[in-house]
Design a protein around this motif. Structure first.
Motif, mmCIF file in Angstrom:
data_model
loop_
_atom_site.group_PDB
_atom_site.id
_atom_site.type_symbol
_atom_site.label_atom_id
_atom_site.label_comp_id
_atom_site.label_asym_id
_atom_site.label_seq_id
_atom_site.Cartn_x
_atom_site.Cartn_y
_atom_site.Cartn_z
ATOM 1 N N ALA A 70 -61.793 -26.475 -16.767
ATOM 2 C CA ALA A 70 -62.675 -25.744 -15.851
ATOM 3 C C ALA A 70 -62.730 -24.266 -16.179
ATOM 4 N N ASP A 71 -61.671 -23.712 -16.755
ATOM 5 C CA ASP A 71 -61.674 -22.298 -17.120
ATOM 6 C C ASP A 71 -62.580 -22.011 -18.315
ATOM 7 N N ALA A 72 -63.068 -23.073 -18.970
ATOM 8 C CA ALA A 72 -64.007 -22.916 -20.089
ATOM 9 C C ALA A 72 -65.452 -23.057 -19.642
ATOM 10 N N VAL A 73 -65.689 -22.986 -18.322
ATOM 11 C CA VAL A 73 -67.028 -23.171 -17.755
ATOM 12 C C VAL A 73 -67.388 -21.971 -16.893
ATOM 13 N N MET A 74 -68.618 -21.504 -17.020
ATOM 14 C CA MET A 74 -69.160 -20.494 -16.117
ATOM 15 C C MET A 74 -70.529 -20.966 -15.647
ATOM 16 N N VAL A 75 -70.696 -21.020 -14.329
ATOM 17 C CA VAL A 75 -71.971 -21.443 -13.746
ATOM 18 C C VAL A 75 -72.943 -20.269 -13.789
ATOM 19 N N LEU A 76 -74.205 -20.575 -14.101
ATOM 20 C CA LEU A 76 -75.219 -19.547 -14.294
ATOM 21 C C LEU A 76 -76.417 -19.760 -13.378
ATOM 22 N N ASN A 77 -77.113 -18.677 -13.124
ATOM 23 C CA ASN A 77 -78.431 -18.761 -12.506
ATOM 24 C C ASN A 77 -79.453 -19.132 -13.582
ATOM 25 N N GLY A 78 -79.312 -20.321 -14.128
ATOM 26 C CA GLY A 78 -80.155 -20.751 -15.226
ATOM 27 C C GLY A 78 -79.685 -20.140 -16.531
ATOM 28 N N SER A 79 -80.045 -20.793 -17.637
ATOM 29 C CA SER A 79 -79.638 -20.286 -18.954
ATOM 30 C C SER A 79 -80.151 -18.877 -19.201
ATOM 31 N N ALA A 80 -81.302 -18.535 -18.617
ATOM 32 C CA ALA A 80 -81.876 -17.216 -18.857
ATOM 33 C C ALA A 80 -80.915 -16.109 -18.434
ATOM 34 N N GLU A 81 -80.186 -16.322 -17.318
ATOM 35 C CA GLU A 81 -79.206 -15.317 -16.923
ATOM 36 C C GLU A 81 -78.118 -15.195 -17.980
ATOM 37 N N GLY A 82 -77.684 -16.344 -18.497
ATOM 38 C CA GLY A 82 -76.647 -16.316 -19.519
ATOM 39 C C GLY A 82 -77.080 -15.582 -20.772
ATOM 40 N N PHE A 83 -78.333 -15.782 -21.179
ATOM 41 C CA PHE A 83 -78.829 -15.084 -22.368
ATOM 42 C C PHE A 83 -78.772 -13.570 -22.169
ATOM 43 N N SER A 84 -79.026 -13.124 -20.948
ATOM 44 C CA SER A 84 -79.004 -11.683 -20.686
ATOM 45 C C SER A 84 -77.598 -11.103 -20.800
ATOM 46 N N LEU A 85 -76.569 -11.951 -20.706
ATOM 47 C CA LEU A 85 -75.184 -11.490 -20.819
ATOM 48 C C LEU A 85 -74.662 -11.500 -22.248
ATOM 49 N N VAL A 86 -75.332 -12.245 -23.121
ATOM 50 C CA VAL A 86 -74.829 -12.487 -24.477
ATOM 51 C C VAL A 86 -74.679 -11.220 -25.319
ATOM 52 N N PRO A 87 -75.540 -10.196 -25.172
ATOM 53 C CA PRO A 87 -75.330 -8.997 -26.000
ATOM 54 C C PRO A 87 -73.935 -8.409 -25.904
ATOM 55 N N ARG A 88 -73.195 -8.720 -24.853
ATOM 56 C CA ARG A 88 -71.852 -8.165 -24.687
ATOM 57 C C ARG A 88 -70.862 -8.707 -25.713
ATOM 58 N N VAL A 89 -71.181 -9.836 -26.368
ATOM 59 C CA VAL A 89 -70.239 -10.413 -27.327
ATOM 60 C C VAL A 89 -70.692 -10.195 -28.768
ATOM 61 N N VAL A 90 -71.736 -9.376 -28.963
ATOM 62 C CA VAL A 90 -72.209 -9.075 -30.315
ATOM 63 C C VAL A 90 -71.722 -7.674 -30.694
ATOM 64 N N HIS A 91 -71.110 -7.555 -31.850
ATOM 65 C CA HIS A 91 -70.590 -6.259 -32.281
ATOM 66 C C HIS A 91 -71.289 -5.723 -33.519
ATOM 67 N N ASN A 92 -72.042 -6.578 -34.209
ATOM 68 C CA ASN A 92 -72.641 -6.133 -35.458
ATOM 69 C C ASN A 92 -74.106 -6.560 -35.551
ATOM 70 N N LEU A 93 -74.342 -7.850 -35.691
ATOM 71 C CA LEU A 93 -75.679 -8.375 -35.956
ATOM 72 C C LEU A 93 -75.800 -9.760 -35.364
ATOM 73 N N ALA A 94 -76.956 -10.038 -34.772
ATOM 74 C CA ALA A 94 -77.252 -11.380 -34.270
ATOM 75 C C ALA A 94 -78.288 -12.033 -35.174
ATOM 76 N N ALA A 95 -78.044 -13.270 -35.545
ATOM 77 C CA ALA A 95 -79.012 -14.060 -36.304
ATOM 78 C C ALA A 95 -79.587 -15.122 -35.367
ATOM 79 N N VAL A 96 -80.907 -15.142 -35.242
ATOM 80 C CA VAL A 96 -81.568 -16.097 -34.344
ATOM 81 C C VAL A 96 -82.386 -17.055 -35.199
ATOM 82 N N VAL A 97 -82.085 -18.342 -35.062
ATOM 83 C CA VAL A 97 -82.772 -19.369 -35.839
ATOM 84 C C VAL A 97 -84.093 -19.701 -35.157
ATOM 85 N N HIS A 98 -85.177 -19.601 -35.912
ATOM 86 C CA HIS A 98 -86.530 -19.840 -35.395
ATOM 87 C C HIS A 98 -87.247 -20.871 -36.263
ATOM 88 N N PRO A 99 -88.292 -21.513 -35.708
ATOM 89 C CA PRO A 99 -88.870 -21.358 -34.380
ATOM 90 C C PRO A 99 -87.909 -21.874 -33.299
#
Length: 340
Positions: A70-99
């Motif tokens: 359970a300590d490995a789980v965090m409940v979110l207001n939808g995934s979109a809220e979680g995406f807004s928090l993700v920049p906090r764990v990036v220290h150098n560069l983010a690679a986003v796979v598209h499309p």
């Protein structure tokens, strides 16, 4: 539209009231009765603040569902809220796979994080090639199955990416794949995002969760507001992770697979890749004209040109039952005949 406008365009914009909706990937149009009843009963608790016990109950339900702590789980207001928090764990560069779904890139760019786009090739079925991801990217974002291509990447390929960095795996549609064979939930160096929006028809109730190492989750939650998730969301997460819901979800995934295969058979070579999610990516000549013509016929489909790597001839079609898809197939074939 500006680049940011395009990235923030989603299917709900295409599916205006009055149109038959093949633009939004939500099953059934409304939550099942048993879930509605659970939410109605939970209304009696909205007069008090959401408690730590309710949050713990929801996280324990998620943990039991995925076989993690359970300590490995965090409940979110939808995934979109979680995406807004993700920049906090990036220290150098983010690679986003598209499309792929564009909200993670929007969140990263808005926070000033450098983003490198890894564009997959339509010619080889949008396969993921780990060697194309920059070695100095300390975060990689990938959808699985990917929206809008409907591609299901092998878990081993994503594990290769996660050997020495964090990989965010957007599994919003994984519960629509029977058996969830390629899930990374609970794997090392991953943040696995799940949404309840699609299978349980809850887009108006922002509900989802992320699974990851407790240290990573603590970094995501840094400076998060007090009482970040409401009572109804916590109840929805709990209910949708219990055994009866999981059994219903698996039946729904099998139905969606059969419906997708039926629609793919109707559309033939217009369908791209090897679709495994409850939607199809198609490429049709004069796609923008056809999309507008379908709209005139009362049918909404998702435009594809707002996804990096795709163009105006790409359309995403939500999978429905063969009976529901019949008007779409007839209209699409008629417009293709007009084009030819």
């Amino acid at each position: 539209m500006t680049r940011d406008d395009l990235l923030r365009h989603h299917g709900d914009v295409d599916a205006v009231p009055g149109l038959v909706d093949f633009a939004v990937n939500v099953r059934g149009g409304r939550p099942p009765e048993w879930l509605r009843e659970r939410l109605v009963q939970a209304l009696d608790r909205v007069g008090v603040y959401p408690s730590a016990a309710e949050d713990r109950r929801a996280r324990e339900a998620v943990a039991a569902r995925h076989g993690c702590d359970a300590d490995a789980v965090m409940v979110l207001n939808g995934s979109a809220e979680g995406f807004s928090l993700v920049p906090r764990v990036v220290h150098n560069l983010a690679a986003v796979v598209h499309p792929s779904f564009t909200e993670p890139e929007v969140a990263l760019r808005s926070a000033g994080v450098p983003v490198h786009r890894v564009l997959l090739d339509q010619s080889d079925g949008f396969l993921l090639h780990p060697d194309r991801v920059p070695k100095d990217a300390d975060l990689v974002v990938v959808g699985n199955p990917t929206n809008p291509t409907s591609t299901l990447h092998p878990a081993d390929t994503i594990r290769e990416l996660a050997q020495d960095r964090t990989v965010l795996v957007d599994e919003a549609f994984m519960d629509a794949v029977p058996g969830e064979p390629e899930t990374l939930a609970g794997e090392p160096n991953t943040l696995v995002f799940r949404s309840l929006t699609k299978t349980w028809a809850l887009p108006g109730l922002r509900a989802g969760y992320v699974i990851g190492h407790p240290d990573l989750l603590a970094e995501l939650a840094r400076n998060r507001p007090q009482w970040p998730v409401g009572t109804l969301t916590l109840e929805a997460v709990t209910a949708c992770c219990e055994a009866p819901a999981l059994a219903e979800s698996e039946v729904a995934a099998l139905d969606a697979t059969a419906h997708r295969e039926a629609l793919q058979a109707e559309l033939g070579d217009f369908v791209l890749g090897d679709p495994r999610a409850p939607f199809l990516l198609v490429e049709v000549p004069g796609g923008e004209r056809i999309r507008c013509a379908l709209r005139e016929r009362g049918i909404a489909v998702r435009r594809g040109d707002t996804f990096p790597g795709l163009g105006p001839d790409h359309l995403r079609l939500a999978v429905r039952s063969p009976r529901e898809c019949a008007p779409l197939v007839a209209a699409l074939k008629a417009e293709l005949e007009v084009r030819s």
